[in-house]
Scaffold this motif. Structure first.
Motif, PDB file in Angstrom:
ATOM      1  N   VAL A  27      -3.756 -28.396  15.589  1.00 62.24           N
ATOM      2  CA  VAL A  27      -4.719 -27.375  16.026  1.00 62.24           C
ATOM      3  C   VAL A  27      -3.982 -26.074  16.320  1.00 62.24           C
ATOM      4  N   ARG A  28      -2.866 -26.182  17.019  1.00 58.81           N
ATOM      5  CA  ARG A  28      -2.071 -24.993  17.352  1.00 58.81           C
ATOM      6  C   ARG A  28      -1.572 -24.316  16.077  1.00 58.81           C
ATOM      7  N   GLU A  29      -1.112 -25.107  15.126  1.00 63.96           N
ATOM      8  CA  GLU A  29      -0.627 -24.555  13.856  1.00 63.96           C
ATOM      9  C   GLU A  29      -1.752 -23.819  13.132  1.00 63.96           C
ATOM     10  N   HIS A  30      -2.925 -24.408  13.128  1.00 62.93           N
ATOM     11  CA  HIS A  30      -4.079 -23.768  12.493  1.00 62.93           C
ATOM     12  C   HIS A  30      -4.374 -22.430  13.162  1.00 62.93           C
ATOM     13  N   ALA A  31      -4.377 -22.433  14.471  1.00 61.04           N
ATOM     14  CA  ALA A  31      -4.699 -21.205  15.211  1.00 61.04           C
ATOM     15  C   ALA A  31      -3.646 -20.126  14.966  1.00 61.04           C
ATOM     16  N   ASP A  32      -2.385 -20.514  14.950  1.00 64.17           N
ATOM     17  CA  ASP A  32      -1.300 -19.546  14.793  1.00 64.17           C
ATOM     18  C   ASP A  32      -1.116 -19.083  13.352  1.00 64.17           C
ATOM     19  N   ALA A  33      -1.078 -20.026  12.429  1.00 62.08           N
ATOM     20  CA  ALA A  33      -0.735 -19.701  11.043  1.00 62.08           C
ATOM     21  C   ALA A  33      -1.910 -19.132  10.251  1.00 62.08           C
ATOM     22  N   GLU A  34      -3.096 -19.626  10.525  1.00 59.89           N
ATOM     23  CA  GLU A  34      -4.240 -19.222   9.715  1.00 59.89           C
ATOM     24  C   GLU A  34      -5.103 -18.161  10.383  1.00 59.89           C
ATOM     25  N   MET A  35      -4.746 -17.798  11.600  1.00 61.57           N
ATOM     26  CA  MET A  35      -5.464 -16.770  12.351  1.00 61.57           C
ATOM     27  C   MET A  35      -6.984 -16.980  12.274  1.00 61.57           C
ATOM     28  N   CYS A  36      -7.406 -18.155  12.657  1.00 53.57           N
ATOM     29  CA  CYS A  36      -8.809 -18.546  12.636  1.00 53.57           C
ATOM     30  C   CYS A  36      -9.617 -17.622  13.545  1.00 53.57           C
ATOM     31  N   GLU A  37     -10.792 -17.232  13.075  1.00 50.22           N
ATOM     32  CA  GLU A  37     -11.651 -16.337  13.860  1.00 50.22           C
ATOM     33  C   GLU A  37     -12.396 -17.059  14.977  1.00 50.22           C
ATOM     34  N   VAL A  38     -12.511 -18.369  14.877  1.00 47.76           N
ATOM     35  CA  VAL A  38     -13.230 -19.145  15.901  1.00 47.76           C
ATOM     36  C   VAL A  38     -12.296 -20.184  16.513  1.00 47.76           C
ATOM     37  N   VAL A  39     -11.099 -19.735  16.866  1.00 48.30           N
ATOM     38  CA  VAL A  39     -10.045 -20.624  17.343  1.00 48.30           C
ATOM     39  C   VAL A  39     -10.458 -21.414  18.591  1.00 48.30           C
ATOM     40  N   ASP A  40     -11.376 -20.914  19.385  1.00 46.67           N
ATOM     41  CA  ASP A  40     -11.791 -21.615  20.603  1.00 46.67           C
ATOM     42  C   ASP A  40     -12.561 -22.903  20.319  1.00 46.67           C
ATOM     43  N   VAL A  41     -13.121 -23.030  19.127  1.00 48.76           N
ATOM     44  CA  VAL A  41     -13.922 -24.213  18.806  1.00 48.76           C
ATOM     45  C   VAL A  41     -13.509 -24.891  17.510  1.00 48.76           C
ATOM     46  N   CYS A  42     -12.540 -24.354  16.812  1.00 48.32           N
ATOM     47  CA  CYS A  42     -12.166 -24.870  15.500  1.00 48.32           C
ATOM     48  C   CYS A  42     -10.791 -25.527  15.531  1.00 48.32           C
ATOM     49  N   PRO A  43     -10.705 -26.831  15.279  1.00 50.88           N
ATOM     50  CA  PRO A  43      -9.402 -27.486  15.242  1.00 50.88           C
ATOM     51  C   PRO A  43      -8.674 -27.284  13.914  1.00 50.88           C
ATOM     52  N   GLY A  44      -9.380 -26.813  12.918  1.00 48.15           N
ATOM     53  CA  GLY A  44      -8.783 -26.629  11.602  1.00 48.15           C
ATOM     54  C   GLY A  44      -9.136 -27.773  10.674  1.00 48.15           C
ATOM     55  N   PRO A  45      -9.223 -27.480   9.389  1.00 48.84           N
ATOM     56  CA  PRO A  45      -9.657 -28.513   8.435  1.00 48.84           C
ATOM     57  C   PRO A  45      -8.690 -29.691   8.325  1.00 48.84           C
ATOM     58  N   ARG A  46      -7.399 -29.455   8.467  1.00 46.43           N
ATOM     59  CA  ARG A  46      -6.442 -30.574   8.363  1.00 46.43           C
ATOM     60  C   ARG A  46      -6.625 -31.562   9.506  1.00 46.43           C
TER      61      ARG A  46
END
Length: 101
Positions: A27-46
């Motif tokens: 989740v942290r990697e997704h938030a940091d590397a992919e700069m997700c716009e909804v990081v507060d609720v998105c764990p990332g597709p992986r």
């Protein structure tokens, strides 16, 4: 208290903690590397894919462990709002009577 648990239970908890830590790192990697716009609720597709691959029993254990970990971090403690926050919450639709002057 965990010292009173049988060794096989402790080993299982340790394995699930390691898996939970791995998922959180994802989740942290997704938030940091992919700069997700909804990081507060998105764990990332992986991470979602990894969770979907787990058996329901393991997902249930991870959920219970995550809840216990959040409790240990005092996540569920009562929130003591400031007077300013209470004043905003007391206003209908976020505005107060003073806003109409």
């Amino acid at each position: 208290m965990t010292g009173s648990l049988p060794p096989h239970i402790l080993a299982s908890v340790d394995q699930h903690k390691a898996l939970l830590a791995e998922l959180v790192a994802g989740v942290r990697e997704h938030a940091d590397a992919e700069m997700c716009e909804v990081v507060d609720v998105c764990p990332g597709p992986r991470v979602v894919d990894a969770l979907n691959e787990l058996c329901p029993h393991t997902r249930d254990r991870l959920l219970c462990l995550a809840l216990a970990e959040l409790n240990a971090l005092d996540y569920g403690a009562p929130v003591h709002l400031t007077d300013a926050a209470l004043a905003v919450l007391d206003r209908p639709e976020g505005g107060g009577d003073d806003d109409h002057s």
